[in-house]
Scaffold this motif. Sequence first.
Motif, PDB file in Angstrom:
ATOM      1  N   CYS A 458     -56.059  55.087  10.948  1.00 47.22           N
ATOM      2  CA  CYS A 458     -57.112  56.080  11.155  1.00 47.22           C
ATOM      3  C   CYS A 458     -58.017  56.104   9.937  1.00 47.22           C
ATOM      4  O   CYS A 458     -57.538  56.157   8.802  1.00 47.22           O
ATOM      5  CB  CYS A 458     -56.485  57.454  11.388  1.00 47.22           C
ATOM      6  N   VAL A 459     -59.323  56.065  10.183  1.00 51.26           N
ATOM      7  CA  VAL A 459     -60.299  56.129   9.101  1.00 51.26           C
ATOM      8  C   VAL A 459     -61.428  57.068   9.513  1.00 51.26           C
ATOM      9  O   VAL A 459     -61.616  57.361  10.697  1.00 51.26           O
ATOM     10  CB  VAL A 459     -60.888  54.739   8.772  1.00 51.26           C
ATOM     11  N   GLU A 460     -62.180  57.502   8.523  1.00 50.47           N
ATOM     12  CA  GLU A 460     -63.357  58.335   8.763  1.00 50.47           C
ATOM     13  C   GLU A 460     -64.593  57.491   8.463  1.00 50.47           C
ATOM     14  O   GLU A 460     -64.929  57.254   7.297  1.00 50.47           O
ATOM     15  CB  GLU A 460     -63.330  59.565   7.855  1.00 50.47           C
ATOM     16  N   PRO A 461     -65.291  56.990   9.499  1.00 51.35           N
ATOM     17  CA  PRO A 461     -66.453  56.132   9.250  1.00 51.35           C
ATOM     18  C   PRO A 461     -67.562  56.877   8.512  1.00 51.35           C
ATOM     19  O   PRO A 461     -67.756  58.087   8.704  1.00 51.35           O
ATOM     20  CB  PRO A 461     -66.905  55.734  10.659  1.00 51.35           C
ATOM     21  N   SER A 462     -68.258  56.157   7.675  1.00 48.51           N
ATOM     22  CA  SER A 462     -69.369  56.732   6.940  1.00 48.51           C
ATOM     23  C   SER A 462     -70.463  57.163   7.904  1.00 48.51           C
ATOM     24  O   SER A 462     -70.820  56.437   8.840  1.00 48.51           O
ATOM     25  CB  SER A 462     -69.920  55.709   5.943  1.00 48.51           C
ATOM     26  N   SER A 463     -71.010  58.352   7.700  1.00 45.38           N
ATOM     27  CA  SER A 463     -72.073  58.857   8.573  1.00 45.38           C
ATOM     28  C   SER A 463     -73.435  58.294   8.198  1.00 45.38           C
ATOM     29  O   SER A 463     -74.339  58.239   9.030  1.00 45.38           O
ATOM     30  CB  SER A 463     -72.108  60.390   8.517  1.00 45.38           C
ATOM     31  N   SER A 464     -73.584  57.874   6.959  1.00 48.05           N
ATOM     32  CA  SER A 464     -74.870  57.314   6.515  1.00 48.05           C
ATOM     33  C   SER A 464     -74.601  56.180   5.524  1.00 48.05           C
ATOM     34  O   SER A 464     -74.847  56.321   4.319  1.00 48.05           O
ATOM     35  CB  SER A 464     -75.734  58.399   5.872  1.00 48.05           C
ATOM     36  N   PRO A 465     -74.086  55.045   6.005  1.00 42.96           N
ATOM     37  CA  PRO A 465     -73.754  53.935   5.101  1.00 42.96           C
ATOM     38  C   PRO A 465     -75.013  53.296   4.511  1.00 42.96           C
ATOM     39  O   PRO A 465     -76.089  53.337   5.113  1.00 42.96           O
ATOM     40  CB  PRO A 465     -73.032  52.954   6.029  1.00 42.96           C
ATOM     41  N   LYS A 466     -74.855  52.746   3.337  1.00 44.16           N
ATOM     42  CA  LYS A 466     -75.974  52.051   2.707  1.00 44.16           C
ATOM     43  C   LYS A 466     -76.361  50.831   3.532  1.00 44.16           C
ATOM     44  O   LYS A 466     -75.514  50.171   4.138  1.00 44.16           O
ATOM     45  CB  LYS A 466     -75.608  51.623   1.293  1.00 44.16           C
ATOM     46  N   GLY A 467     -77.645  50.543   3.515  1.00 46.46           N
ATOM     47  CA  GLY A 467     -78.158  49.417   4.273  1.00 46.46           C
ATOM     48  C   GLY A 467     -78.138  48.118   3.488  1.00 46.46           C
ATOM     49  O   GLY A 467     -77.684  48.051   2.340  1.00 46.46           O
ATOM     50  N   PHE A 468     -78.659  47.085   4.108  1.00 48.65           N
ATOM     51  CA  PHE A 468     -78.652  45.729   3.547  1.00 48.65           C
ATOM     52  C   PHE A 468     -79.298  45.692   2.168  1.00 48.65           C
ATOM     53  O   PHE A 468     -78.743  45.103   1.222  1.00 48.65           O
ATOM     54  CB  PHE A 468     -79.390  44.797   4.519  1.00 48.65           C
ATOM     55  N   ASP A 469     -80.467  46.310   2.029  1.00 49.15           N
ATOM     56  CA  ASP A 469     -81.228  46.215   0.782  1.00 49.15           C
ATOM     57  C   ASP A 469     -80.620  47.022  -0.355  1.00 49.15           C
ATOM     58  O   ASP A 469     -81.021  46.856  -1.517  1.00 49.15           O
ATOM     59  CB  ASP A 469     -82.673  46.681   1.017  1.00 49.15           C
ATOM     60  N   GLU A 470     -79.666  47.908  -0.044  1.00 47.23           N
ATOM     61  CA  GLU A 470     -79.050  48.751  -1.072  1.00 47.23           C
ATOM     62  C   GLU A 470     -77.737  48.165  -1.597  1.00 47.23           C
ATOM     63  O   GLU A 470     -77.090  48.781  -2.453  1.00 47.23           O
ATOM     64  CB  GLU A 470     -78.774  50.144  -0.497  1.00 47.23           C
ATOM     65  N   ARG A 471     -77.356  47.017  -1.114  1.00 51.23           N
ATOM     66  CA  ARG A 471     -76.055  46.444  -1.459  1.00 51.23           C
ATOM     67  C   ARG A 471     -76.237  45.116  -2.192  1.00 51.23           C
ATOM     68  O   ARG A 471     -77.231  44.422  -1.997  1.00 51.23           O
ATOM     69  CB  ARG A 471     -75.213  46.228  -0.198  1.00 51.23           C
ATOM     70  N   ARG A 472     -75.225  44.745  -2.962  1.00 44.48           N
ATOM     71  CA  ARG A 472     -75.274  43.505  -3.732  1.00 44.48           C
ATOM     72  C   ARG A 472     -73.873  42.893  -3.822  1.00 44.48           C
ATOM     73  O   ARG A 472     -72.870  43.591  -3.969  1.00 44.48           O
ATOM     74  CB  ARG A 472     -75.774  43.753  -5.164  1.00 44.48           C
ATOM     75  N   GLY A 473     -73.808  41.564  -3.781  1.00 44.27           N
ATOM     76  CA  GLY A 473     -72.619  40.824  -4.157  1.00 44.27           C
ATOM     77  C   GLY A 473     -71.492  40.813  -3.139  1.00 44.27           C
ATOM     78  O   GLY A 473     -71.565  41.395  -2.052  1.00 44.27           O
ATOM     79  N   LEU A 474     -70.422  40.112  -3.551  1.00 44.77           N
ATOM     80  CA  LEU A 474     -69.237  39.941  -2.725  1.00 44.77           C
ATOM     81  C   LEU A 474     -68.106  40.827  -3.241  1.00 44.77           C
ATOM     82  O   LEU A 474     -68.026  41.129  -4.428  1.00 44.77           O
ATOM     83  CB  LEU A 474     -68.769  38.489  -2.746  1.00 44.77           C
ATOM     84  N   LEU A 475     -67.200  41.190  -2.323  1.00 40.15           N
ATOM     85  CA  LEU A 475     -66.051  42.008  -2.676  1.00 40.15           C
ATOM     86  C   LEU A 475     -64.799  41.412  -2.046  1.00 40.15           C
ATOM     87  O   LEU A 475     -64.823  40.956  -0.897  1.00 40.15           O
ATOM     88  CB  LEU A 475     -66.240  43.442  -2.162  1.00 40.15           C
ATOM     89  N   PHE A 476     -63.716  41.411  -2.822  1.00 38.57           N
ATOM     90  CA  PHE A 476     -62.384  41.232  -2.250  1.00 38.57           C
ATOM     91  C   PHE A 476     -61.633  42.514  -2.548  1.00 38.57           C
ATOM     92  O   PHE A 476     -61.494  42.918  -3.704  1.00 38.57           O
ATOM     93  CB  PHE A 476     -61.638  40.041  -2.848  1.00 38.57           C
ATOM     94  N   PHE A 477     -61.127  43.170  -1.499  1.00 36.68           N
ATOM     95  CA  PHE A 477     -60.407  44.425  -1.659  1.00 36.68           C
ATOM     96  C   PHE A 477     -59.008  44.277  -1.060  1.00 36.68           C
ATOM     97  O   PHE A 477     -58.850  43.872   0.089  1.00 36.68           O
ATOM     98  CB  PHE A 477     -61.166  45.557  -0.965  1.00 36.68           C
TER      99      PHE A 477
END
Length: 659
Positions: A458-477
């Motif tokens: 169970c997760v709580e999805p973000s109601s207003s996630p950042k868009g393409f232009d607001e993000r940078r780079g790769l992540l491994f989590f």
Amino acid sequence: MSRVVIPAVEHPDISIVMVTYGQWPVVRQAIETLVANTDAQYELIVVDNSSPDGTGDELARWVSGARLVRLPRNVGFGPGANLGASHAVGHYLCFLNSDAFVQPGWLDPLLTALDLPATGAAIPMVLDPDGTLQEAGSLLGRDGTTLPIGHGESAEQAAYGFHRIVDYGSAVCLVMRRSTFVDVGGFDPRYEIAYYEDVDLALSLAEVGQSWRFEPASVVRHVRHGSSSHAIATELMLANRRRFVERWAHVLDNRPPLDRIDIYRHRHIAARDAPARHRILLVDDRVPHVDRGSGDPRAALVATTLAGHWTHSLVTLLAADEAGAARYAPALLQAGVEVVWGVDVDRWLADRRFHYDVVICSRPYNHDRMSPSLDRDQPQAARVYDAEALYFRRIERQAGVAASAEARAQLLADAATVKELEVAALQRSDVVLCVSDDEAAVIRSIVPETPVFVVAHCVEPSSSPKGFDERRGLLFFGGFMAGPGSPNEDGVILAATEVLPRLQLDDPELRLVVVGADPTERVLALAGDRIDVIGGVPDPRPWLEQALMHVAPHRFGSGIKLKLVDSMAAGLPFVTTPVGAEGLGLDKELVEWLVGDEPEDLARLARSLMHDTERWQEAQRRLLSLARERFGLGRFVTSLADAMAEVGIAPPAKERTSA
């Protein structure tokens, strides 16, 4: 001496009723503490029972803003409290002893507790003046005897740190809805002067389906018998016990005995837990390390969901290993889960023989270790095996990518051993939980007659996630608690050495950020000019919300990859392998966009998304929608409710209503 001023309010939310009989210095201190530590809109109603020491006069002289009701004679606590309540206008009532000192933050937890289903009254943790525990609720025995829970113990013990239903609690501090108090007729006036009015009220509430709830987040200090002598208190208590037993004999016949409870520990446990409608025991190897992966976030979620939705049940988590317990237990206790660690497990279970309705055991080695004790001490309990992952499948897959024939042979031998343990757990269980349709099919092939339920995450999805232009780079989590050779260690090494270099051919400045607790030496060694190894973080969501792409090249594993569910909820598209995508419910087009077999496939898919804004945005939209539909709280609770119904525990009220 200055006056004590009760703040003037036009529409109080709560009416606080205090009945006094002498002891003016203590009364003044109680009122001063109330004013200092109460933020709510409240009114104070003081009923003075013709105090012989002039307390009524002192109240009139030194307390302003309170409603003072002075009686010509001592009518006792119950009638005095009823009279005070008759003047109340607040939605809630609080009966507060004149020798009780509320502590900061005392009120909100009690009001919140009243919002739980069928909760008629809420009581705080009551401490003696020296800070030791005076009462964490009270027990009611077959002969009308009452016994405070935890008296003289440390208030810091986990045994007293979770909210739960109790037989009753003394009216040192008691909060109810005013309408509920009126509906049951208030305190019965037959109990002269004091004692047993509160126990009687508890049984009156029980007759209409309302319970008392102990809430340790609220704390009150109490000067025992501050308004009367100990000898008088004892005399009053014994007289009123006789009246109480006469009235409630038909109910008391069903109560457990409290005699010799200090010798026979199982009697104390049985009496403490008697108010619970069902008793559910969760068995795991540790208190879930919620920030370290390995299925622990879901394990904690199962426990807190059971406690939060089956509010009339007792949910107990027994951890075989005490590592990290002091750090991770408080959140579970606050959610209403009893958390037990650092005990002799065999003795602990023996003290609770025939106690639990359901036992839920996670992980094959836990089942193997605990099964003999559970068979001996809880043979009556329905047994549920929570297969949060099929370990033997993970090891078999790991064998498929082993670096040598010798390593492959050893892994296959390990897989066979683990499979034997898992099959035994499946065969011994009445119900099985798992996390994906794929693993449910495997389990049904092993135990076709056993009910299997998919209870994913169970997760709580973000109601207003950042868009393409607001993000940078790769992540491994992903966490690395499983150590060297684990799926996450293997995956991040592939991401760093095989996927990242291919993507840097187009963008030499591209960076990979690695987030996850307990990084191994090989993971730490990846840190360099274009790779940042962050390690564990309290909350991964900010990292998931700032990356442009999550790279998760899992060559082996089992169960559902919670990290990718978290990624979906944060609006972060990912690329992964078929193993990583298991159980996520990706549609055909998302599989084409996000899932590849080899590192070069993942690099190609990531490059395509990072260079196609519209496709990236569409992937984000679909993943968020999937997180809401497939991994929302409603679906998780419904799936868990279906499984619990199979072992005789009815769905919580809300789920029954909506069904």
